[in-house]
Design a protein around this motif. Sequence first.
Motif, PDB file in Angstrom:
ATOM      1  N   SER A 138      39.150  16.696   7.371  1.00  0.00           N
ATOM      2  CA  SER A 138      40.327  16.626   6.514  1.00  0.00           C
ATOM      3  C   SER A 138      41.563  17.022   7.301  1.00  0.00           C
ATOM      4  N   GLY A 139      42.653  16.297   7.070  1.00  0.00           N
ATOM      5  CA  GLY A 139      43.923  16.652   7.718  1.00  0.00           C
ATOM      6  C   GLY A 139      44.366  18.057   7.346  1.00  0.00           C
ATOM      7  N   ASP A 140      43.984  18.505   6.152  1.00  0.00           N
ATOM      8  CA  ASP A 140      44.391  19.840   5.703  1.00  0.00           C
ATOM      9  C   ASP A 140      43.871  20.937   6.637  1.00  0.00           C
ATOM     10  N   PHE A 141      42.709  20.681   7.236  1.00  0.00           N
ATOM     11  CA  PHE A 141      42.158  21.672   8.169  1.00  0.00           C
ATOM     12  C   PHE A 141      43.162  21.932   9.289  1.00  0.00           C
ATOM     13  N   TYR A 142      43.835  20.871   9.756  1.00  0.00           N
ATOM     14  CA  TYR A 142      44.797  21.007  10.858  1.00  0.00           C
ATOM     15  C   TYR A 142      46.152  21.510  10.373  1.00  0.00           C
ATOM     16  N   VAL A 143      46.534  21.075   9.164  1.00  0.00           N
ATOM     17  CA  VAL A 143      47.818  21.516   8.607  1.00  0.00           C
ATOM     18  C   VAL A 143      47.824  23.027   8.398  1.00  0.00           C
ATOM     19  N   ALA A 160      42.751  14.332  13.329  1.00  0.00           N
ATOM     20  CA  ALA A 160      43.486  15.416  13.995  1.00  0.00           C
ATOM     21  C   ALA A 160      44.816  14.959  14.582  1.00  0.00           C
ATOM     22  N   LEU A 161      44.823  13.757  15.188  1.00  0.00           N
ATOM     23  CA  LEU A 161      45.999  13.341  15.980  1.00  0.00           C
ATOM     24  C   LEU A 161      47.340  13.465  15.251  1.00  0.00           C
ATOM     25  N   PRO A 162      47.433  13.045  13.976  1.00  0.00           N
ATOM     26  CA  PRO A 162      48.750  13.164  13.322  1.00  0.00           C
ATOM     27  C   PRO A 162      49.241  14.609  13.219  1.00  0.00           C
ATOM     28  N   HIS A 163      48.333  15.577  13.427  1.00  0.00           N
ATOM     29  CA  HIS A 163      48.715  16.988  13.269  1.00  0.00           C
ATOM     30  C   HIS A 163      48.786  17.726  14.595  1.00  0.00           C
ATOM     31  N   LEU A 164      48.647  16.988  15.696  1.00  0.00           N
ATOM     32  CA  LEU A 164      48.790  17.588  17.030  1.00  0.00           C
ATOM     33  C   LEU A 164      50.194  17.294  17.547  1.00  0.00           C
ATOM     34  N   PRO A 165      50.658  18.041  18.545  1.00  0.00           N
ATOM     35  CA  PRO A 165      52.063  17.907  18.956  1.00  0.00           C
ATOM     36  C   PRO A 165      52.420  16.610  19.694  1.00  0.00           C
ATOM     37  N   GLY A 166      51.452  15.814  20.093  1.00  0.00           N
ATOM     38  CA  GLY A 166      51.807  14.539  20.753  1.00  0.00           C
ATOM     39  C   GLY A 166      51.899  14.656  22.262  1.00  0.00           C
ATOM     40  N   LYS A 167      52.079  15.868  22.755  1.00  0.00           N
ATOM     41  CA  LYS A 167      52.041  16.109  24.206  1.00  0.00           C
ATOM     42  C   LYS A 167      51.699  17.590  24.396  1.00  0.00           C
TER      43      LYS A 167
END
Length: 608
Positions: free
Chosen positions: A153-158, A197-204
Amino acid sequence: MSPPRKISRRKFVQSASLLTAGLATPAWFPKFHGVSNVDQPLREFGYGDVSLASELHERQLEQTRSVLMGLHEDSLLKPFRQMGGQPAPGDELGGWYQYDPNYDWHTFDAGFAPAATFGQWVSALARSYAITRDRKIREKVLSLNRLYAETISGDFYVKNRFPAYCYDKLVCGLIDSHQLAGDPDAFRILEHTTDTALPHLPGKAVEHGTSWRPGTDESWTWDESYTIPENLFLAYQRGAGARYRALGSQYLNDEYFNPLAEGQCAFAGRHAYSHVNALCSAMQAYLTLGNVKYLRAAQNGFDFLAAQSFATGGWGPDETLRAPNSNDVYASLTNTHSSFETPCGSYAHFKLTRYLLRVTGDSRYGDSMERVMYNTVLGAKPLLPDGKTFYYSDYNFEGRKVYSNHAWPCCSGTLPQVVADYGINTYFRDARGIYVNLYIPSTLRWTEGNASLSLSQKGSYPLDSLVQFEVTASRPVEFGVNFRIPSWAEGASISVNGKRASEPVIAGRFATLRRRWKRGDHVEVDLKLAQRLEAIDARHPNTVALLCGPLVLFAITDTPQAVTRQQLLSANKVGEQKWEVETATAPLSMLPFTAISDEQYSTYLVVS
Ligand SMILES: [Zn+2]
């Protein structure tokens, strides 16, 4: 929550064949002078190819495995389920592992890093299965992955302060499940995990302490996105898909690697474990992309680290890397007890030195690994079922071996992985033969052409200088055996079937015996355990540690005693693992780290 992508049978078969390709040497692998003694990187053996017969090593493996096998699935899944808004039955594990929506980093301990160790525990169990082939362990790995997949779930990362850290460990658990436990769903679950996970990671790669999520406090800046390329590149190498190669490249931390590659020490003030672990990402970038810059960064990083390490091989007092030639490491002997983050630091150190040894063939990386093993993690207090964990080694003048105040901290995630890797760190191979890197009683089994071979080692090293090897061969076969001769082992010698070998044996190199081996051939390696002193740094030449071979001998004392260099160097071995130093007053007992329990000790002594 995005749905899992279906993986076709055909795609799975392709992935499986890529697995073999990924383990082979890349065709472009360069040979360049001054960096590499080998044509191709040395290869690792499989977890099941090495069986250890050392009580200390085996006990750690069994203890950690038994703790992990005893953890209830509902407890392990609880933070994922809670954070994803699902029913979450079962007991809390507590400590850092549990989820608390009201967690406040100023005052709370429990709830710091919910489920952060889950992926590492799955990885350690998969490695354990590959060593033991115990069906129950594989069932637990597959079951945990199945249950985890239902919680993605995205919530885990949020809701998580450590989204990249947790993602990195989950990737590691899943690629190990695929490779070592044959979980047929692992890559599908990995895809779902990555998509989520990717949408909730910083991108770099974002440095420790840098804010990238608006409206959050500083505890949300301690994630370690700069460490994730290593496992992403490994995912690619194991056949998870080109996406992971691209992602690995995307998260390379050039802000850190560029100066290192140019020989500038980019260490001062950086968080220790995660930035040494990041050097493993540089090594996997080199092994995957072939860009020599990343090898230079890792090599120079290792050299800067070695220059600010304690005699034990540990580093990073108060979890901080230091400026070169600073006074900080010396000062830490009085101002902290948090000298080396032992399980996490060892995990990073073992991987870094393993990759560097494989790429360069330089035995000093093996020397360094050996030093860290005997003087730090092999003497860690055991992980307990309630989450009690050994975290810091203490090199204070008034040192003690204690458990962390935290239950289930980061180090409870790395310890089970470290101890599962002892076997694969012990031997390597290339097209011409075998490398003996660590001297641990054990047996290696492999094939050479169509001959089945084994190499067994015995002895009480490093308490005794002699290591005995015996070869068995289904038929006589020619190959080389390369023995690591530590840099301190001046005067080391090797004999084969009772006769001194004519091949050169040089301290700080591998000594190669190449012959037609047959059943019953035996080799004796005498490593001459030199006693010597090492100063904490050049400005404090009288603050010294006593070493015997790879072992630091720790002074068991509550009160500082006047002692001279000569007295220390004349330490007598008075028991199986006990030395004694004569002083003007009372004799001083000296023990290796693995023999210390709760008594006060001093790693360094000030000599007159
Ligand atoms: Zn740790």
